[in-house]
Design a protein around this motif. Structure first.
Motif, mmCIF file in Angstrom:
data_model
loop_
_atom_site.group_PDB
_atom_site.id
_atom_site.type_symbol
_atom_site.label_atom_id
_atom_site.label_comp_id
_atom_site.label_asym_id
_atom_site.label_seq_id
_atom_site.Cartn_x
_atom_site.Cartn_y
_atom_site.Cartn_z
ATOM 1 N N UNK A 118 71.885 103.781 8.995
ATOM 2 C CA UNK A 118 70.431 103.820 8.993
ATOM 3 C C UNK A 118 69.762 102.469 8.876
ATOM 4 N N UNK A 119 70.569 101.415 8.865
ATOM 5 C CA UNK A 119 70.027 100.065 8.760
ATOM 6 C C UNK A 119 71.113 99.058 9.117
ATOM 7 N N UNK A 120 70.717 97.819 9.351
ATOM 8 C CA UNK A 120 71.697 96.759 9.559
ATOM 9 C C UNK A 120 71.137 95.429 9.085
ATOM 10 N N UNK A 121 72.042 94.525 8.762
ATOM 11 C CA UNK A 121 71.652 93.183 8.312
ATOM 12 C C UNK A 121 71.620 92.265 9.532
ATOM 13 N N UNK A 122 70.552 91.514 9.670
ATOM 14 C CA UNK A 122 70.414 90.603 10.809
ATOM 15 C C UNK A 122 71.440 89.473 10.716
ATOM 16 N N UNK A 123 71.591 88.742 11.831
ATOM 17 C CA UNK A 123 72.523 87.610 11.853
ATOM 18 C C UNK A 123 72.155 86.579 10.787
ATOM 19 N N UNK A 124 70.857 86.339 10.619
ATOM 20 C CA UNK A 124 70.419 85.390 9.593
ATOM 21 C C UNK A 124 70.791 85.880 8.202
ATOM 22 N N UNK A 125 70.655 87.194 8.007
ATOM 23 C CA UNK A 125 71.007 87.780 6.720
ATOM 24 C C UNK A 125 72.493 87.649 6.440
ATOM 25 N N UNK A 126 73.311 87.875 7.455
ATOM 26 C CA UNK A 126 74.761 87.732 7.296
ATOM 27 C C UNK A 126 75.126 86.291 6.940
ATOM 28 N N UNK A 127 74.425 85.358 7.586
ATOM 29 C CA UNK A 127 74.670 83.944 7.310
ATOM 30 C C UNK A 127 74.339 83.622 5.853
#
Length: 244
Positions: free
Chosen positions: A63-72
């Motif tokens: 139901x959600x995902x972490x953006x590439x910036x968030x993963x970084x």
């Protein structure tokens, strides 16, 4: 790729080398295609797990995902430490880097690209009965979790899932009568209808699955009449009737 693999064994060195080059290219292309699919799956909030053969065998839609910036940001040791110690504002992180997703019927078409799936969780999607048509090709699927929008009508799309062992229909609109369309699922061992619309009429159809080992009917609409029918399920080891 299997045909190319045979040519790599050729006694003709030129043929063998060409086959090896073509095989390498084919594998590289397949890896790139898979990476694109995984990226697309992630934007739908899907989390994939791989088996030892490098195939996706489990998908959970969260139901959600972490953006590439968030993963970084998460990869940074200081951020991980602060989150673990409670010094980092999780709400702030969510507002910046977490995207809510809406997975609908058409989005489920991507599942056709993962034929090795044996576990699928659709609990947090917004797919309806119509979207379940995209599951027909998942012939290796063993465990399935469906969402609250699911009704008996949608179960018809599961008739081809011959390897299905467990199905979670908790909080769904399923009464159980739809199991009449699933008589061919001879490996079915577990059905979870907790907090669903499961009824006495539905128990008549579920009793056709003589191989059931676990049946959860807690907080459903099943009455003493429906429970009496369950005596035919002689192999059941766990039966939950909480608040029925």
């Amino acid at each position: 790729e299997e045909a190319l693999l045979e040519f790599t064994k050729s006694s003709d060195d030129a043929v063998a080398q060409m086959a090896m080059a073509m095989l390498h290219s084919a594998k590289q292309l397949r890896r790139e295609e898979q990476q694109k699919l995984i990226a697309r799956l992630r934007t739908l909030g899907g989390v994939a797990l791989f088996n030892d053969n490098g195939e996706v065998h489990r998908i959970d839609f969260e139901g959600e995902y972490i953006t590439d910036l968030g993963l970084a940001e998460q990869r940074k040791a200081t951020v991980r430490f602060k989150m673990a110690q409670g010094f980092f504002d999780r709400a702030e992180f969510a507002s910046k880097y977490i995207v809510r997703t809406r997975v609908t019927d058409n989005d489920l078409e991507i599942l056709r690209k993962f034929p090795a799936l044996n576990y699928l969780n659709l609990q947090r999607t917004e797919a309806t009965d119509a979207g379940l048509v995209h599951l027909k090709s998942l012939r290796k699927l063993e465990h399935l979790v469906l969402n609250p929008q699911t009704t008996d009508e949608g179960l018809a799309h599961l008739a081809h899932l011959q390897q299905l062992k467990s199905i979670c229909l908790a909080q769904t609109q399923v009464t159980g009568v739809g199991f009449a369309q699933l008589k061919g699922l001879s490996h079915l061992e577990e059905i979870n209808l907790t907090n669903s619309q499961a009824s006495d009429a539905g128990m008549e159809k579920i009793c056709d699955h003589a191989g059931l080992l676990t049946l959860n009917l807690g907080n459903s609409k099943v009455t003493d009449k429906g429970i009496s029918l369950l005596s035919d399920l002689t192999m059941v080891q766990r039966l939950s009737l909480h608040r029925t």
